[in-house]
Design an enzyme around this catalytic site. Structure first.
Site, PDB file in Angstrom:
ATOM      1  N   THR A 124       0.179  -5.375  15.757  1.00 56.59           N
ATOM      2  CA  THR A 124       0.040  -4.953  14.355  1.00 56.59           C
ATOM      3  C   THR A 124       1.139  -5.596  13.516  1.00 56.59           C
ATOM      4  OG1 THR A 124       0.220  -3.163  12.737  1.00 56.59           O
ATOM      5  CG2 THR A 124       1.267  -2.744  14.828  1.00 56.59           C
ATOM      6  N   ASP A 126       2.244  -4.153  11.079  1.00 54.83           N
ATOM      7  CA  ASP A 126       3.017  -3.022  10.553  1.00 54.83           C
ATOM      8  C   ASP A 126       4.242  -2.683  11.406  1.00 54.83           C
ATOM      9  OD1 ASP A 126       0.912  -2.907   8.763  1.00 54.83           O
ATOM     10  OD2 ASP A 126      -0.081  -1.235   9.767  1.00 54.83           O
ATOM     11  N   ARG A 170       1.218   0.132   5.888  1.00 60.81           N
ATOM     12  CA  ARG A 170       0.641   1.477   5.995  1.00 60.81           C
ATOM     13  C   ARG A 170       1.718   2.555   5.812  1.00 60.81           C
ATOM     14  NH1 ARG A 170      -4.230   1.580   9.960  1.00 60.81           N
ATOM     15  NH2 ARG A 170      -5.568   1.261   8.161  1.00 60.81           N
ATOM     16  N   GLU A 221       3.253  -0.499   0.536  1.00 63.93           N
ATOM     17  CA  GLU A 221       2.005   0.097   0.017  1.00 63.93           C
ATOM     18  C   GLU A 221       1.942   1.610   0.239  1.00 63.93           C
ATOM     19  OE1 GLU A 221      -1.350  -1.546   2.151  1.00 63.93           O
ATOM     20  OE2 GLU A 221      -0.569  -0.922   4.084  1.00 63.93           O
ATOM     21  N   ARG A 264       5.967  -7.519 -13.961  1.00 66.72           N
ATOM     22  CA  ARG A 264       4.734  -8.046 -13.356  1.00 66.72           C
ATOM     23  C   ARG A 264       4.646  -7.593 -11.910  1.00 66.72           C
ATOM     24  NH1 ARG A 264       3.827  -9.021 -17.992  1.00 66.72           N
ATOM     25  NH2 ARG A 264       3.228 -11.004 -18.944  1.00 66.72           N
ATOM     26  N   ARG A 273      -1.614 -11.208   6.674  1.00 65.36           N
ATOM     27  CA  ARG A 273      -2.249 -11.111   7.996  1.00 65.36           C
ATOM     28  C   ARG A 273      -2.959 -12.386   8.411  1.00 65.36           C
ATOM     29  NH1 ARG A 273      -5.613  -5.690   7.788  1.00 65.36           N
ATOM     30  NH2 ARG A 273      -7.282  -7.080   8.374  1.00 65.36           N
TER      31      ARG A 273
END
Ligand code: F6P
Length: 340
Positions: A124, A126, A170, A221, A264, A273
């Protein structure tokens, strides 16, 4: 010995190097490897593909996965689970190598407990899997994000703007933390530490006071605003995950309001990814693939290959999927030295 191989969950750089290593090591041992298409879905639908020397030649540098992937959870539907179990037997698999993150390996762990001979390989971007220091894919994602931050620096400075960079990860802040430190971000916001808007504004103003009329803010995120994650949609996937996204835009609006600086947003998304794996990830993936076949050779099932320091070891899959590996607050303290 017939070994099935599948890749499940979100794709990530390094999957093909693992598949190649599994096939090459299987050939070395006189075993036969067979590819299962599209993660657990391929075992449910009995979709396979040959994995011989020709199939894995020229794939080391290729992103994605030659086997395809999906987020199918066979435990959601009893009919699918029964089909999967029947196909495992019908295919005559002596062992299965499941390459995936918490979801794919969660299924692997349950099947192992039911007696299926499975070895896991942690994947992953992550880096949120317990039991291993690093998952492959993470280093590549961090490098991509770091390069983006470098590029955003020059445009932020030219326009005297605030640039908010939203990265994946995540519920864990690993990508944000590592790319932010490596890219020299002025502030890094991660899910593990609640965002305090007054702190964000203070950092930007403090920089302005010393003549720095631009700032780079890296936000994960999954970072929480007013205690909640920001979602792209409410729909849940097979494993009950929401789609995260939008924290960058929300933060940018609040920054403009609080500082008066034009702001911005750059959302890096799936660019993190895609494409070829870094040398570190190719090495890690290769070592994982070799070790996975070696575990099968000595009958160590229900195990996941893992990196501990410089060693490739094995841990119980069950332990690896028990709880997410989150950023330790001490690591965040180090990052804070460079804020503002
Ligand atoms: O788990 C990897 C990951 O890229 C997360 O960082 C991200 O939240 C999610 O997958 C995106 O999933 P999808 O590919 O389904 O959009």
């Amino acid at each position: 010995m017939k070994i099935g191989v599948l890749t499940g969950g979100g794709d990530c750089p390094g999957l093909n190097p693992v598949i190649r290593a599994v096939v090459r090591t299987s050939l070395r041992e006189g075993y036969h490897a067979i590819g299962i298409r599209n993660g657990w879905k391929g075992l449910v639908d009995n979709e396979t593909q040959p994995l011989d020397l020709t199939a894995v030649s020229g794939i080391l540098h290729r992103g994605g996965t030659i086997l395809g992937t999906s987020r199918t959870n066979p435990y959601k539907e009893p009919v699918k689970l029964e089909a999967l179990k029947a196909n495992f037997k019908k295919l005559g698999l002596d062992a299965l190598i499941a390459i995936g993150g918490e979801d794919t390996l969660g299924v692997a762990s349950k099947l192992s407990k039911e007696g299926f001979k499975i070895v896991g390989v942690p994947k992953t971007i992550d880096n949120d899997l317990s039991g291993t220091d690093f998952t492959f894919g993470f280093d590549t994602a961090v490098n991509i994000a770091m390069e983006a931050i470098d590029r955003l620096h020059t445009t932020a400075e030219s326009h005297r703007r605030i640039m908010v960079v939203e990265v994946m990860g995540r519920h864990a802040g690993w990508i944000a933390l590592h790319s932010g430190i490596a890219g020299g971000a002025d502030l890094i916001l991660i899910p593990e530490i609640p965002i305090k808007m007054s702190d964000v504004v203070a950092v930007i103003k403090k920089r302005a006071e010393r003549g720095k009329n631009f700032s780079i803010i890296v936000v994960a995120e999954g970072a929480k605003f007013d205690g909640s994650e920001v979602l792209l949609e409410q729909k849940l996937d097979d494993f009950g995950h929401v789609r995260l996204g939008g924290i960058g835009d929300l933060l940018a609006a609040k920054i403009e309001q609080g500082t008066g600086f034009e702001t911005r947003v750059a959302v890096l998304g799936h660019i993190q990814r895609g494409g070829t794996a870094s040398a570190f990830d190719r090495m890690l993936a290769t070592r994982f693939g070799v070790k996975a076949v070696e575990l099968i050779k000595i009958g160590q099932f229900g195990q996941m290959v893992a990196l501990r320091g410089n060693e490739i070891v094995s841990v119980a899959i069950e332990k690896a999927v028990g709880a997410l590996k989150l950023v330790d607050p001490q690591a965040y303290e180090l990052a804070k030295t460079f804020f503002g």
